[in-house]
Scaffold this motif. Sequence first.
Motif, short mmCIF file in Angstrom:
data_model
loop_
_atom_site.label_atom_id
_atom_site.label_comp_id
_atom_site.label_asym_id
_atom_site.label_seq_id
_atom_site.Cartn_x
_atom_site.Cartn_y
_atom_site.Cartn_z
N GLY A 289 1.64 -0.61 6.05
CA GLY A 289 1.96 -1.63 4.91
C GLY A 289 1.66 -1.62 3.84
O GLY A 289 1.95 -3.16 3.00
N VAL B 45 6.53 4.84 -5.90
CA VAL B 45 5.65 4.48 -4.77
C VAL B 45 5.60 5.55 -3.98
O VAL B 45 6.05 6.09 -3.73
CB VAL B 45 5.52 2.65 -4.22
N HIS C 248 14.97 0.97 4.06
CA HIS C 248 14.54 0.36 5.05
C HIS C 248 13.55 -0.64 3.89
O HIS C 248 13.52 -1.43 3.97
CB HIS C 248 13.19 0.44 5.99
N ARG D 128 1.88 3.65 7.09
CA ARG D 128 2.54 3.26 8.23
C ARG D 128 1.32 1.56 8.66
O ARG D 128 0.88 1.38 9.52
CB ARG D 128 2.77 4.14 9.41
N LYS E 245 14.61 -4.48 3.19
CA LYS E 245 13.57 -5.39 3.26
C LYS E 245 13.35 -6.48 1.40
O LYS E 245 12.68 -7.38 2.03
CB LYS E 245 12.09 -4.43 3.41
N VAL F 23 1.77 6.51 -0.90
CA VAL F 23 0.37 6.44 -0.72
C VAL F 23 0.49 7.92 0.77
O VAL F 23 1.29 8.38 0.47
CB VAL F 23 1.22 5.27 0.76
#
Length: 192
Positions: free
Chosen positions: A93, A83, A127, A91, A131, A85
Amino acid sequence: MITYVHTNIYKISEYARHLKSLEADDRYSRFGHPASDYNIDQLILQMCYHPKDHELWYARDDDKRVGWGHMAKNDDGSWELAVSVDKEFQRQGIADKLLTEMLEWAKFHHIPEVYMHCIENNKVIQHLATKHELKTKERGDGERTAAIEVPEPSIVEVSTQLFKEQDEIVREINRLRGKLANLWLNPSRQTD
Ligand SMILES: CC(C)(COP(=O)(O)OP(=O)(O)OC[C@H]1O[C@@H](n2cnc3c(N)ncnc32)[C@H](O)[C@@H]1OP(=O)(O)O)[C@@H](O)C(=O)NCCC(=O)NCCS
Protein backbone atom coordinates in the motif's frame (compact mmCIF):
# COMPACT_ATOMS: atom_id res chain seq x y z
CA MET A 1 5.40 1.54 10.88
CA ILE A 2 5.71 3.30 7.54
CA THR A 3 5.63 7.11 7.67
CA TYR A 4 5.22 9.47 4.73
CA VAL A 5 7.19 12.68 4.38
CA HIS A 6 7.03 15.54 1.90
CA THR A 7 10.61 16.62 1.40
CA ASN A 8 12.82 18.93 -0.60
CA ILE A 9 16.07 18.96 -2.50
CA TYR A 10 18.10 18.07 0.66
CA LYS A 11 17.18 14.42 0.15
CA ILE A 12 18.03 14.35 -3.54
CA SER A 13 21.11 12.15 -3.17
CA GLU A 14 19.00 9.51 -1.41
CA TYR A 15 16.42 9.74 -4.18
CA ALA A 16 19.21 9.18 -6.74
CA ARG A 17 20.44 6.16 -4.77
CA HIS A 18 16.90 4.74 -4.68
CA LEU A 19 16.41 5.17 -8.45
CA LYS A 20 19.78 3.58 -9.19
CA SER A 21 19.02 0.65 -6.90
CA LEU A 22 15.74 -0.21 -8.71
CA GLU A 23 15.90 -3.63 -10.34
CA ALA A 24 15.97 -3.64 -14.15
CA ASP A 25 12.23 -4.39 -14.59
CA ASP A 26 11.22 -1.69 -12.09
CA ARG A 27 13.62 0.81 -13.61
CA TYR A 28 12.06 0.09 -17.00
CA SER A 29 8.51 0.62 -15.75
CA ARG A 30 9.49 3.72 -13.75
CA PHE A 31 11.08 5.48 -16.74
CA GLY A 32 9.37 3.75 -19.68
CA HIS A 33 12.82 2.76 -21.01
CA PRO A 34 15.88 1.01 -19.57
CA ALA A 35 17.27 4.19 -17.95
CA SER A 36 21.01 4.10 -17.30
CA ASP A 37 22.75 5.55 -14.24
CA TYR A 38 23.80 8.38 -16.55
CA ASN A 39 20.12 9.11 -17.40
CA ILE A 40 19.34 9.19 -13.69
CA ASP A 41 22.24 11.57 -13.04
CA GLN A 42 20.86 13.85 -15.78
CA LEU A 43 17.45 13.86 -14.12
CA ILE A 44 19.01 14.66 -10.74
CA LEU A 45 21.06 17.45 -12.31
CA GLN A 46 17.87 18.94 -13.82
CA MET A 47 16.28 18.80 -10.37
CA CYS A 48 19.26 20.64 -8.87
CA TYR A 49 19.07 23.33 -11.57
CA HIS A 50 15.30 23.78 -11.14
CA PRO A 51 14.48 22.85 -7.53
CA LYS A 52 11.18 24.77 -7.57
CA ASP A 53 9.86 22.57 -10.37
CA HIS A 54 10.22 19.36 -8.36
CA GLU A 55 8.44 18.01 -5.30
CA LEU A 56 9.49 14.81 -3.53
CA TRP A 57 7.81 12.51 -1.04
CA TYR A 58 9.28 9.45 0.62
CA ALA A 59 7.99 6.53 2.62
CA ARG A 60 10.19 5.62 5.60
CA ASP A 61 10.33 2.36 7.49
CA ASP A 62 12.35 3.21 10.63
CA ASP A 63 15.47 4.85 9.21
CA LYS A 64 15.20 3.33 5.75
CA ARG A 65 13.54 5.19 2.88
CA VAL A 66 11.66 2.55 0.92
CA GLY A 67 9.58 4.39 -1.67
CA TRP A 68 9.49 7.74 -3.43
CA GLY A 69 6.93 9.96 -5.11
CA HIS A 70 8.09 12.66 -7.50
CA MET A 71 6.13 15.50 -9.13
CA ALA A 72 7.87 17.47 -11.87
CA LYS A 73 6.62 20.65 -13.51
CA ASN A 74 6.93 20.86 -17.30
CA ASP A 75 7.57 23.99 -19.37
CA ASP A 76 3.85 24.13 -20.32
CA GLY A 77 2.86 24.25 -16.63
CA SER A 78 1.57 20.66 -16.44
CA TRP A 79 2.92 18.34 -13.72
CA GLU A 80 4.13 14.78 -14.21
CA LEU A 81 3.81 12.32 -11.39
CA ALA A 82 6.01 9.24 -10.80
CA VAL A 83 6.26 6.72 -8.02
CA SER A 84 8.58 3.82 -7.19
CA VAL A 85 8.92 1.45 -4.27
CA ASP A 86 11.81 -0.85 -3.25
CA LYS A 87 11.06 -4.42 -4.37
CA GLU A 88 10.90 -5.92 -0.86
CA PHE A 89 8.37 -3.28 0.24
CA GLN A 90 6.01 -3.53 -2.73
CA ARG A 91 2.35 -4.60 -2.40
CA GLN A 92 1.99 -3.07 1.07
CA GLY A 93 0.00 0.00 0.00
CA ILE A 94 3.02 2.36 -0.12
CA ALA A 95 2.52 3.69 -3.68
CA ASP A 96 -1.20 4.07 -2.96
CA LYS A 97 -0.45 6.31 0.02
CA LEU A 98 2.27 8.27 -1.83
CA LEU A 99 -0.22 8.98 -4.63
CA THR A 100 -2.78 10.17 -2.07
CA GLU A 101 -0.20 12.54 -0.55
CA MET A 102 0.84 13.89 -3.95
CA LEU A 103 -2.72 14.46 -5.14
CA GLU A 104 -3.66 16.21 -1.89
CA TRP A 105 -0.67 18.52 -2.33
CA ALA A 106 -1.68 19.17 -5.98
CA LYS A 107 -5.23 20.04 -4.94
CA PHE A 108 -4.06 22.40 -2.20
CA HIS A 109 -1.70 24.19 -4.58
CA HIS A 110 -4.34 24.50 -7.32
CA ILE A 111 -2.40 22.45 -9.86
CA PRO A 112 -4.99 22.16 -12.64
CA GLU A 113 -3.89 18.82 -14.10
CA VAL A 114 -1.42 16.04 -13.36
CA TYR A 115 -0.47 13.05 -15.46
CA MET A 116 1.61 9.91 -15.20
CA HIS A 117 3.15 7.64 -17.85
CA CYS A 118 2.41 3.94 -17.45
CA ILE A 119 3.82 1.24 -19.69
CA GLU A 120 1.11 -0.96 -21.17
CA ASN A 121 1.95 -4.10 -19.18
CA ASN A 122 2.27 -2.34 -15.82
CA LYS A 123 -1.15 -3.37 -14.54
CA VAL A 124 -0.38 -2.39 -10.94
CA ILE A 125 0.21 1.29 -11.69
CA GLN A 126 -2.78 1.34 -14.06
CA HIS A 127 -4.91 -0.09 -11.25
CA LEU A 128 -3.61 2.58 -8.84
CA ALA A 129 -4.16 5.33 -11.43
CA THR A 130 -7.80 4.28 -11.86
CA LYS A 131 -8.21 3.98 -8.09
CA HIS A 132 -7.10 7.62 -7.78
CA GLU A 133 -9.46 8.66 -10.60
CA LEU A 134 -6.73 9.28 -13.17
CA LYS A 135 -8.16 8.38 -16.58
CA THR A 136 -5.82 6.22 -18.63
CA LYS A 137 -5.44 6.78 -22.36
CA GLU A 138 -3.53 4.61 -24.81
CA ARG A 139 -0.67 6.42 -26.55
CA GLY A 140 -0.07 3.72 -29.13
CA ASP A 141 3.64 3.29 -28.34
CA GLY A 142 3.27 0.65 -25.64
CA GLU A 143 2.50 3.37 -23.11
CA ARG A 144 -0.56 4.87 -21.53
CA THR A 145 -0.98 8.30 -20.06
CA ALA A 146 -3.04 8.53 -16.91
CA ALA A 147 -4.29 12.04 -16.24
CA ILE A 148 -6.66 13.85 -13.95
CA GLU A 149 -8.08 17.33 -13.83
CA VAL A 150 -7.42 18.12 -10.19
CA PRO A 151 -10.64 19.26 -8.46
CA GLU A 152 -10.83 22.15 -6.00
CA PRO A 153 -10.09 21.03 -2.42
CA SER A 154 -12.89 20.92 0.15
CA ILE A 155 -12.63 23.03 3.34
CA VAL A 156 -11.60 19.91 5.29
CA GLU A 157 -8.89 19.08 2.74
CA VAL A 158 -7.60 22.67 2.85
CA SER A 159 -7.28 22.68 6.63
CA THR A 160 -5.73 19.18 6.75
CA GLN A 161 -3.10 20.18 4.19
CA LEU A 162 -2.55 23.52 5.93
CA PHE A 163 -1.67 21.76 9.19
CA LYS A 164 0.51 19.25 7.35
CA GLU A 165 2.52 21.99 5.61
CA GLN A 166 2.74 24.03 8.82
CA ASP A 167 4.16 20.94 10.52
CA GLU A 168 6.75 20.56 7.73
CA ILE A 169 7.85 24.18 8.21
CA VAL A 170 8.13 23.77 12.00
CA ARG A 171 10.23 20.60 11.53
CA GLU A 172 12.50 22.48 9.10
CA ILE A 173 12.87 25.39 11.56
CA ASN A 174 13.80 22.91 14.32
CA ARG A 175 16.33 21.23 12.04
CA LEU A 176 17.96 24.57 11.25
CA ARG A 177 17.83 25.59 14.91
CA GLY A 178 19.68 22.36 15.82
CA LYS A 179 22.21 23.06 13.10
CA LEU A 180 22.76 26.60 14.38
CA ALA A 181 23.21 25.38 17.96
CA ASN A 182 25.67 22.76 16.74
CA LEU A 183 27.60 25.39 14.85
CA TRP A 184 28.11 27.43 18.00
CA LEU A 185 28.74 24.48 20.30
CA ASN A 186 31.15 22.68 17.97
CA PRO A 187 32.53 25.35 15.62
CA SER A 188 35.24 23.08 14.25
CA ARG A 189 33.00 19.98 13.81
CA GLN A 190 30.09 21.00 11.59
CA THR A 191 27.80 18.25 10.34
CA ASP A 192 24.28 18.36 8.91
C1 LIG B 1 4.05 0.29 -9.40
C2 LIG B 1 4.57 0.39 -7.97
C3 LIG B 1 4.96 1.83 -7.69
C4 LIG B 1 3.45 -0.06 -7.03
O1 LIG B 1 3.89 0.12 -5.71
P1 LIG B 1 3.26 -0.68 -4.47
O2 LIG B 1 3.66 0.01 -3.23
O3 LIG B 1 3.59 -2.11 -4.61
O4 LIG B 1 1.69 -0.51 -4.75
P2 LIG B 1 0.54 -0.65 -3.66
O5 LIG B 1 0.87 -1.76 -2.74
O6 LIG B 1 0.27 0.69 -3.05
O7 LIG B 1 -0.72 -0.97 -4.55
C5 LIG B 1 -0.75 -2.10 -5.36
C6 LIG B 1 -2.18 -2.24 -5.90
O8 LIG B 1 -2.14 -2.99 -7.11
C7 LIG B 1 -2.99 -4.12 -6.97
N1 LIG B 1 -2.40 -5.19 -7.78
C8 LIG B 1 -1.42 -6.06 -7.44
N2 LIG B 1 -1.15 -6.87 -8.50
C9 LIG B 1 -1.97 -6.47 -9.51
C10 LIG B 1 -2.17 -6.90 -10.86
N3 LIG B 1 -1.47 -7.90 -11.37
N4 LIG B 1 -3.09 -6.25 -11.62
C11 LIG B 1 -3.80 -5.21 -11.13
N5 LIG B 1 -3.67 -4.76 -9.85
C12 LIG B 1 -2.76 -5.39 -9.05
C13 LIG B 1 -3.02 -4.40 -5.48
O9 LIG B 1 -4.16 -5.15 -5.13
C14 LIG B 1 -3.09 -2.98 -4.93
O10 LIG B 1 -4.38 -2.47 -5.12
P3 LIG B 1 -5.32 -2.02 -3.87
O11 LIG B 1 -4.63 -0.84 -3.23
O12 LIG B 1 -6.62 -1.63 -4.50
O13 LIG B 1 -5.40 -3.21 -2.98
C15 LIG B 1 5.79 -0.55 -7.74
O14 LIG B 1 5.47 -1.82 -8.24
C16 LIG B 1 7.05 -0.05 -8.39
O15 LIG B 1 7.85 0.64 -7.76
N6 LIG B 1 7.24 -0.37 -9.70
C17 LIG B 1 8.39 0.18 -10.44
C18 LIG B 1 8.21 1.65 -10.76
C19 LIG B 1 6.93 1.92 -11.53
O16 LIG B 1 6.46 1.11 -12.32
N7 LIG B 1 6.34 3.12 -11.33
C20 LIG B 1 5.11 3.50 -12.00
C21 LIG B 1 5.35 4.39 -13.17
S1 LIG B 1 5.89 6.00 -12.70
